[in-house]
Design a protein around this motif. Structure first.
Motif, PDB file in Angstrom:
ATOM      1  N   ASP A 118     -11.302   8.085 -10.556  1.00  0.00           N
ATOM      2  CA  ASP A 118     -11.835   7.666  -9.265  1.00  0.00           C
ATOM      3  C   ASP A 118     -11.491   6.231  -8.917  1.00  0.00           C
ATOM      4  O   ASP A 118     -11.258   5.913  -7.753  1.00  0.00           O
ATOM      5  CB  ASP A 118     -13.358   7.848  -9.246  1.00  0.00           C
ATOM      6  N   SER A 119     -11.469   5.359  -9.909  1.00  0.00           N
ATOM      7  CA  SER A 119     -11.156   3.953  -9.622  1.00  0.00           C
ATOM      8  C   SER A 119      -9.740   3.820  -9.080  1.00  0.00           C
ATOM      9  O   SER A 119      -9.477   3.022  -8.170  1.00  0.00           O
ATOM     10  CB  SER A 119     -11.325   3.111 -10.888  1.00  0.00           C
ATOM     11  N   THR A 120      -8.819   4.623  -9.588  1.00  0.00           N
ATOM     12  CA  THR A 120      -7.442   4.596  -9.096  1.00  0.00           C
ATOM     13  C   THR A 120      -7.364   5.194  -7.700  1.00  0.00           C
ATOM     14  O   THR A 120      -6.678   4.662  -6.816  1.00  0.00           O
ATOM     15  CB  THR A 120      -6.516   5.364 -10.051  1.00  0.00           C
ATOM     16  N   LEU A 121      -8.059   6.298  -7.480  1.00  0.00           N
ATOM     17  CA  LEU A 121      -8.060   6.919  -6.160  1.00  0.00           C
ATOM     18  C   LEU A 121      -8.603   5.971  -5.101  1.00  0.00           C
ATOM     19  O   LEU A 121      -8.092   5.908  -3.986  1.00  0.00           O
ATOM     20  CB  LEU A 121      -8.911   8.187  -6.190  1.00  0.00           C
ATOM     21  N   LEU A 122      -9.641   5.232  -5.452  1.00  0.00           N
ATOM     22  CA  LEU A 122     -10.222   4.280  -4.501  1.00  0.00           C
ATOM     23  C   LEU A 122      -9.217   3.196  -4.137  1.00  0.00           C
ATOM     24  O   LEU A 122      -9.087   2.813  -2.974  1.00  0.00           O
ATOM     25  CB  LEU A 122     -11.487   3.658  -5.098  1.00  0.00           C
ATOM     26  N   ALA A 123      -8.475   2.710  -5.124  1.00  0.00           N
ATOM     27  CA  ALA A 123      -7.498   1.647  -4.871  1.00  0.00           C
ATOM     28  C   ALA A 123      -6.319   2.141  -4.041  1.00  0.00           C
ATOM     29  O   ALA A 123      -5.662   1.348  -3.359  1.00  0.00           O
ATOM     30  CB  ALA A 123      -7.004   1.073  -6.197  1.00  0.00           C
ATOM     31  N   LEU A 124      -6.034   3.443  -4.078  1.00  0.00           N
ATOM     32  CA  LEU A 124      -4.895   3.980  -3.340  1.00  0.00           C
ATOM     33  C   LEU A 124      -5.172   4.161  -1.858  1.00  0.00           C
ATOM     34  O   LEU A 124      -4.236   4.276  -1.064  1.00  0.00           O
ATOM     35  CB  LEU A 124      -4.485   5.332  -3.932  1.00  0.00           C
ATOM     36  N   LEU A 125      -6.447   4.231  -1.449  1.00  0.00           N
ATOM     37  CA  LEU A 125      -6.759   4.422  -0.037  1.00  0.00           C
ATOM     38  C   LEU A 125      -6.212   3.265   0.788  1.00  0.00           C
ATOM     39  O   LEU A 125      -6.544   2.112   0.533  1.00  0.00           O
ATOM     40  CB  LEU A 125      -8.274   4.532   0.161  1.00  0.00           C
ATOM     41  N   PRO A 126      -5.381   3.542   1.791  1.00  0.00           N
ATOM     42  CA  PRO A 126      -4.791   2.455   2.575  1.00  0.00           C
ATOM     43  C   PRO A 126      -5.762   1.911   3.610  1.00  0.00           C
ATOM     44  O   PRO A 126      -6.655   2.620   4.098  1.00  0.00           O
ATOM     45  CB  PRO A 126      -3.593   3.121   3.259  1.00  0.00           C
ATOM     46  N   GLY A 127      -5.587   0.643   3.951  1.00  0.00           N
ATOM     47  CA  GLY A 127      -6.363   0.034   5.024  1.00  0.00           C
ATOM     48  C   GLY A 127      -7.822  -0.150   4.662  1.00  0.00           C
ATOM     49  O   GLY A 127      -8.218  -0.177   3.496  1.00  0.00           O
ATOM     50  N   ARG A 128      -8.646  -0.268   5.705  1.00  0.00           N
ATOM     51  CA  ARG A 128     -10.097  -0.424   5.534  1.00  0.00           C
ATOM     52  C   ARG A 128     -10.758   0.799   6.151  1.00  0.00           C
ATOM     53  O   ARG A 128     -10.666   1.030   7.360  1.00  0.00           O
ATOM     54  CB  ARG A 128     -10.586  -1.706   6.207  1.00  0.00           C
ATOM     55  N   GLU A 147       0.803  -1.216   0.000  1.00  0.00           N
ATOM     56  CA  GLU A 147       0.000   0.000   0.000  1.00  0.00           C
ATOM     57  C   GLU A 147       0.843   1.275   0.000  1.00  0.00           C
ATOM     58  O   GLU A 147       0.333   2.344  -0.326  1.00  0.00           O
ATOM     59  CB  GLU A 147      -0.933   0.024   1.214  1.00  0.00           C
ATOM     60  N   VAL A 148       2.128   1.168   0.344  1.00  0.00           N
ATOM     61  CA  VAL A 148       2.953   2.366   0.491  1.00  0.00           C
ATOM     62  C   VAL A 148       3.423   2.898  -0.852  1.00  0.00           C
ATOM     63  O   VAL A 148       3.187   4.065  -1.200  1.00  0.00           O
ATOM     64  CB  VAL A 148       4.161   2.086   1.414  1.00  0.00           C
ATOM     65  N   TYR A 149       4.085   2.060  -1.635  1.00  0.00           N
ATOM     66  CA  TYR A 149       4.702   2.546  -2.872  1.00  0.00           C
ATOM     67  C   TYR A 149       3.691   3.102  -3.874  1.00  0.00           C
ATOM     68  O   TYR A 149       3.919   4.191  -4.434  1.00  0.00           O
ATOM     69  CB  TYR A 149       5.543   1.451  -3.536  1.00  0.00           C
TER      70      TYR A 149
END
Length: 329
Positions: A119-129, A49-51
């Motif tokens: 938006d689909s990329t932004l959603l995938a970048l959110l870390p954790g739950r 999730e970091v990189y």
């Protein structure tokens, strides 16, 4: 497997902290009105999730340098990651049509780079739950790209949580009548605290709430009612979650778990916390009906009939023996 992100629209005064206890028990960190900017939070990012977030926020070269130099300067890596998370949080908050301040500690360049992503990329970048708590979702203010993406993919899942309008009004009045240090940080809360403090009686405060179109939460409720009718939105009521009928509560939580993609909702129910009892003043069902006078009921039907249920109210036994009100928006 349960989805990593969800959005809960919980109308003001709907007993949101009780639902937040449930989503927290399900492993979701609360953001938005129930959490705030995650900068400095205790959650640690998961593997992988970091990189991606560093690359999206700062570019490939800087992201690589930060990761390769983490042994020598781990503080720089953690600070950069938190800056990226804060920028991403702010972008999501704006895309959801929520108010933001013009002044921000987030670097404008970082925010601009992330804002250009789909938006689909932004959603995938959110870390954790994460569980994003909003007090309303106005179709006219939410970002058009977000709405198109949600319409196409139904992600993140949308949950609409509401309560009888009378009880919501009483809850808001009580909250705004508390000492200043307990009033929320929303600017309108500070303003209306002063207004309510100048009124001598509870009857006067209820009358104001029913006749002032800007009273906190009223217009939000009106502009969020579309979620009551959309087939892809999971609808929960405060009355279901706190009522004496165990079956209704179980059914509501099962709907929530199914919306989140839990493979076995019935097994997951055992892990959800028990909610406050109906005799708790903050969550009691039917308080508004006992405090509203006939004049208040007349004002309610005159100004807010569209927020009342169309059909006859379902009945249930309240602690005082009266019929329970129907869940409303």
């Amino acid at each position: 497997m349960a989805v990593p992100q969800m959005i809960v629209v919980s109308l003001r005064g709907s007993g949101t902290p009780l639902l937040a206890d449930v989503t927290t028990a399900l492993g979701y960190t609360s953001y938005g009105t129930m959490g705030g900017d995650p900068r400095g939070g205790d959650d640690r990012p998961g593997p992988g999730e970091v990189y991606p977030l560093l690359e999206a926020a700062f570019g490939q070269d800087r992201a690589t340098l930060l990761l390769h130099g983490q042994r020598q300067n781990r503080e720089a890596l953690e600070a950069a990651f938190q800056d990226a998370v804060s920028a991403l949080w702010r972008i999501w908050w704006m895309r959801l049509g929520q108010p933001t301040t013009l002044a921000s500690a987030v670097d404008p360049g970082t925010e601009a780079r992330l804002a250009r992503l789909p938006d689909s990329t932004l959603l995938a970048l959110l870390p954790g739950r994460g569980c994003w708590y909003l007090t309303g979702l106005d179709l006219r203010r939410a970002d058009a790209g977000f709405l198109r993406a949600w319409h196409a993919g139904r992600q993140p899942p949308l949950v609409f949580h509401h309560r009888d309008i009378r009880d919501r009004i009483i809850s808001q009045i009580r909250m705004l009548s508390r000492p200043a240090d307990r009033v929320g940080s929303m600017p309108e809360h500070l303003i209306y605290r002063d207004i309510l403090a100048a009124l001598p009686t509870l009857d006067d405060r209820i009358t104001l709430a029913l006749t002032d179109p800007c009273f906190p939460g009223m217009e939000e409720a009106r502009r969020s009612r579309w979620m009551l009718h959309h087939p892809a939105v999971c609808v929960l009521t405060h009355e279901e979650l706190t009522g004496p009928t165990t079956g209704a509560r179980a059914q509501a939580l099962t709907r929530l778990l199914r919306a989140l993609g839990h493979p076995d909702p019935s097994a997951e129910l055992a892990g959800t916390p028990s909610l406050a009892t109906a005799d708790d003043a903050e969550v009691a069902v039917g308080t508004g009906r006992t405090l509203f006078t006939p004049a208040h009921e007349d004002l309610l039907h005159r100004h807010h009939s569209d927020l009342l249920p169309a059909g006859p109210p379902p009945t249930g036994v309240l602690p005082d023996g009266h019929n329970a009100p129907a869940p409303t928006g």
